[in-house]
Design a protein around this motif. Structure first.
Motif, PDB file in Angstrom:
ATOM      1  N   ALA A   1      52.363  40.832  32.011  1.00  6.17           N
ATOM      2  CA  ALA A   1      52.921  41.498  30.914  1.00  6.17           C
ATOM      3  C   ALA A   1      52.499  42.505  30.149  1.00  6.17           C
ATOM      4  N   LEU A   2      51.190  42.687  30.230  1.00  6.93           N
ATOM      5  CA  LEU A   2      50.638  43.674  29.714  1.00  6.93           C
ATOM      6  C   LEU A   2      50.826  45.091  30.782  1.00  6.93           C
TER       7      LEU A   2
ATOM      8  N   GLY B   1      53.487  45.507  32.270  1.00  3.88           N
ATOM      9  CA  GLY B   1      54.902  45.944  32.317  1.00  3.88           C
ATOM     10  C   GLY B   1      55.458  45.430  33.514  1.00  3.88           C
ATOM     11  N   GLN B   2      54.829  44.173  34.030  1.00 12.90           N
ATOM     12  CA  GLN B   2      55.656  43.727  35.289  1.00 12.90           C
ATOM     13  C   GLN B   2      56.226  42.366  34.858  1.00 12.90           C
ATOM     14  N   ALA B   3      56.589  41.765  33.797  1.00 14.71           N
ATOM     15  CA  ALA B   3      57.015  40.525  33.433  1.00 14.71           C
ATOM     16  C   ALA B   3      58.156  40.830  32.309  1.00 14.71           C
TER      17      ALA B   3
ATOM     18  N   HIS C   1      58.915  40.100  29.360  1.00 13.23           N
ATOM     19  CA  HIS C   1      58.343  39.352  28.253  1.00 13.23           C
ATOM     20  C   HIS C   1      59.275  39.761  26.948  1.00 13.23           C
TER      21      HIS C   1
ATOM     22  N   ILE D   1      53.871  44.153  22.924  1.00 15.49           N
ATOM     23  CA  ILE D   1      52.712  44.377  23.455  1.00 15.49           C
ATOM     24  C   ILE D   1      52.367  46.134  23.329  1.00 15.49           C
ATOM     25  N   ARG D   2      51.514  46.343  22.361  1.00 16.94           N
ATOM     26  CA  ARG D   2      51.193  47.622  22.062  1.00 16.94           C
ATOM     27  C   ARG D   2      49.666  47.936  22.439  1.00 16.94           C
ATOM     28  N   LEU D   3      49.867  49.169  22.958  1.00 19.40           N
ATOM     29  CA  LEU D   3      48.250  49.649  23.306  1.00 19.40           C
ATOM     30  C   LEU D   3      47.901  50.986  22.243  1.00 19.40           C
TER      31      LEU D   3
END
Lengths: 255, 183
Positions: free
Chosen positions: A55-56, A58-60, A62, A66-68
């Protein structure tokens, strides 16, 4: 490429849900990873550790945020070390070719880009002089070290490790530790999925227990008590069962 | 500080782009079709012309078709014999519409005569029943066959050329190609 030193991002998972088919993999996962931290995620098999990483990346599919939070003006370099690599051992591919496929923009069939310093990265993981070896002929531990090496090119600001120590031998573990120390010194944020709790206790600055939900989150010395760990790895976490007595437990049992 | 939101994996964005591309193609095609309509090919008929598809009765259409075939036959006979075949000769060969058979009677019972003047031939058919099929003239000059029609039991003018026929109220049968032509 990005500016080096102290450019590690903070990561925020805010009520992240992930459901694949009708199976809930992650439920309302809220986590925050501090910039420059060595943040370990532990949990049983099927607990959603690898899914959290997907998920992190960007492959799920969700839900939630989710923030960087990058300290600079733009996003830096994210490196990912997978648990293992699907690979045909018969492929006539050298270690340098393999790194070229993963790391450089120039097509790999034109040869490895010397400017990227593959030799140096291989030296950092103790594989100096083995750049010309056939990748299929490497041992599992050596292959895992090559996977670590590819994450060092270009120098990462955030490195995501999915059980990197599984296949490592003793020498490899020592190298991994020094690598971790080097990355921490450089201010790289490290998100580390691991099942070896002793190593986590020794090396991580913070640990989160994940079994579909976040069961605990804090400094390893406090969090990895026998009771907590038993909770984490039991089929129906006792503490959760008590806390959520009102909820039907059958739902958790069913999946 | 730069905040980067990790987007969920899925095909929403791609789907949107595909739909946008499809919409763009449709809009472009629609605009092109709207801006460049096919030009009207319908040239209006001159006063002395009549359309072979829409202006003729059934019997006239049959006679017209037969005369077009007969024109080739006559040209061939003329070349072989060195002289124009008389309507009687053509009738003897059972060449429609000159043959005196049941269909000729049903189509107006035309009486055919040959007029030769200079290099041009004219086969004039005087209709016995102008309401079924008008009188016809097959004009063979250097420019290929011309078939003329007048809805009356009336002999053609003495001078059989296009100007005289038109002046006498005869109409040339023409075939036009329009969007309505399906065969």
């Amino acid at each position: 490429m990005s500016a080096r030193s102290g450019n590690g991002p903070g990561i925020l998972f805010d009520r992240v849900d992930l459901t694949l088919g009708r199976t809930a993999i992650l439920e309302r996962v809220s986590l925050s990873v501090a910039p420059g931290a060595v943040h370990a995620v532990v949990g049983p098999n099927g607990g959603g550790k690898s899914s959290l990483i997907r998920a992190l990346l960007g492959q799920a599919p969700h839900r939630g945020t989710i923030r960087l939070d990058w300290p600079g003006d733009g996003p830096g370099t994210v490196a990912y070390v997978p648990q293992a690599v699907e690979f045909d051992r018969g492929l006539p591919l050298t270690v340098e070719d393999f790194l070229a496929v993963l790391c450089q923009r120039r097509p790999a069939f034109l040869g490895p880009d010397r400017r990227l310093g593959y030799g140096e990265a291989l030296a950092r993981v103790g594989m100096a002089g083995k750049g010309r070896r056939r990748f299929g002929a490497l041992s599992g531990g050596e292959r895992q070290r090559v996977l670590l090496a590819q994450a060092l090119i270009p120098a990462p600001d955030l490195i995501i490790l999915d059980e990197p120590m599984t296949a490592l031998d003793e020498a490899g573990v020592a190298i991994f530790e020094s690598l971790l120390a080097g990355l921490t010194a450089a201010g790289t944020t490290i998100l580390w999925v691991e099942h070896d709790l002793a190593q986590v206790r020794r090396l991580a600055t913070r640990v989160s227990g994940l079994n579909r939900r976040v069961l605990f989150d804090g400094p390893p010395a406090d969090m990895l008590s026998p009771e907590q760990v038993l909770d984490l790895f039991s089929a129906v976490p006792r503490r959760k069962a008590e806390a959520e007595a009102s909820r039907p437990a059958a739902r958790r049992m069913a999946s | 500080m730069h905040q980067q939101i990790v987007r969920r994996a899925g095909a929403e964005r791609e789907t949107l782009w595909v739909l946008l591309a499809a919409g763009l193609i449709l809009a472009t095609a629609g605009t092109a079709v709207g801006l460049r309509p096919a030009p009207e090919t319908d040239a209006p008929l001159a006063l002395h012309q009549i359309d072979s598809r829409t202006g003729l009765t059934a019997a006239e259409q049959g006679l017209h078709a037969d005369l077009k075939v007969a024109a080739d036959e006559i040209a061939a006979l003329r070349k072989a014999d060195g002289r124009a075949p008389a309507p009687a000769d053509l009738a003897a060969q059972a060449l429609p519409p000159f043959a005196a058979d049941a269909s000729a009677t049903a189509r107006g019972g035309h009486a055919w005569t040959l007029t030769e003047s200079g290099g041009s031939l004219a086969y004039a058919g005087l209709s016995a029943a102008p309401e079924t099929a008008g009188s016809l003239v097959l004009l063979l000059d250097g420019h290929g066959p011309g078939i003329w029609l007048k809805r009356a039991a009336e002999a053609p003018p003495a001078r059989l050329d296009e100007a005289s026929l038109a002046a006498a109220g005869w109409k040339r049968i023409t075939s036009t190609f329009t969007a309505g032509v399906t065969r």
